[in-house]
Design a protein around this motif. Sequence first.
Motif, PDB file in Angstrom:
ATOM      1  N   TYR A  18      39.124  44.986  36.162  1.00  0.00           N
ATOM      2  CA  TYR A  18      38.013  44.156  36.634  1.00  0.00           C
ATOM      3  C   TYR A  18      38.015  44.114  38.162  1.00  0.00           C
ATOM      4  N   SER A  19      38.039  45.271  38.781  1.00  0.00           N
ATOM      5  CA  SER A  19      38.050  45.319  40.245  1.00  0.00           C
ATOM      6  C   SER A  19      36.938  44.438  40.801  1.00  0.00           C
ATOM      7  N   PRO A  20      37.299  43.433  41.601  1.00  0.00           N
ATOM      8  CA  PRO A  20      36.248  42.557  42.119  1.00  0.00           C
ATOM      9  C   PRO A  20      35.196  43.317  42.921  1.00  0.00           C
ATOM     10  N   ALA A  21      35.627  44.306  43.711  1.00  0.00           N
ATOM     11  CA  ALA A  21      34.663  45.120  44.462  1.00  0.00           C
ATOM     12  C   ALA A  21      34.368  46.350  43.601  1.00  0.00           C
ATOM     13  N   TRP A  22      33.362  46.233  42.766  1.00  0.00           N
ATOM     14  CA  TRP A  22      33.132  47.308  41.794  1.00  0.00           C
ATOM     15  C   TRP A  22      32.317  48.439  42.393  1.00  0.00           C
ATOM     16  N   LEU A  23      31.594  48.168  43.472  1.00  0.00           N
ATOM     17  CA  LEU A  23      30.865  49.229  44.168  1.00  0.00           C
ATOM     18  C   LEU A  23      31.207  49.186  45.648  1.00  0.00           C
ATOM     19  N   THR A 130      32.716  41.410  40.991  1.00  0.00           N
ATOM     20  CA  THR A 130      32.789  41.294  39.541  1.00  0.00           C
ATOM     21  C   THR A 130      33.265  39.883  39.183  1.00  0.00           C
ATOM     22  N   HIS A 131      32.579  39.282  38.242  1.00  0.00           N
ATOM     23  CA  HIS A 131      33.051  37.967  37.801  1.00  0.00           C
ATOM     24  C   HIS A 131      32.760  37.805  36.322  1.00  0.00           C
ATOM     25  N   PRO A 132      33.436  36.869  35.664  1.00  0.00           N
ATOM     26  CA  PRO A 132      33.180  36.684  34.231  1.00  0.00           C
ATOM     27  C   PRO A 132      31.850  35.981  33.990  1.00  0.00           C
TER      28      PRO A 132
END
Length: 151
Positions: A18-23, A130-132
């Motif tokens: 769940y990489s917070p920086a997904w892009l 990225t967050h839930p």
Amino acid sequence: LPLLVHTRRLVSESLRMYSPAWLVTRQAVSDVRLGEFTLPAGSDVIWSAYALHRDPELYPDPLRFDPDRWLPERPQPPKGAFVPFGSGKRMCIGDTFAWTETIIITALIASRWRLRPTPGTVRPVGAISTHPSSLQMVPELRHHTVVGKAR
Ligand code: HEM
């Protein structure tokens, strides 16, 4: 901190899946060859650690949350395959701080509380980070904890 090896594996696996920086973006300052593609200067490039970290060629059974894949005796991903903080000159300057705070906070909470998720589906949502979709949990105090006293 160095002794919290299990917590570090948990954090590593969370950062993988769940990489917070997904892009992350880049712009080519000159013509550049990237694999089979030639990108002219000025091209915008978007790459995703989220996608890279789920490549089965790099991570066996990539959709399984398995902190033990980070055990030193297990084969580790090749250089450049684990990049939750980016890479190169513009890599995150807060990476060491982020590792430190995340490991300490996770260990502190987990040593005092058991967090039970409420029933329901949690999806990862890709916004700026990225967050839930929702993460409701019931905290239960662990028995050995003395409330109000630091251990
Ligand atoms: C889990 C926490 C964090 C993650 C996953 C994360 C991830 C990233 C990523 C992927 C980049 C872009 C890297 C690239 O372009 O190659 C970045 C840049 C950056 N991060 Fe973080 N970061 C986190 C926490 C922090 C913290 C705690 C700070 C500051 C204390 C911070 C400050 C920065 C700054 C200033 C940049 C821009 C660096 C530049 O453009 O030269 N980050 N971060």
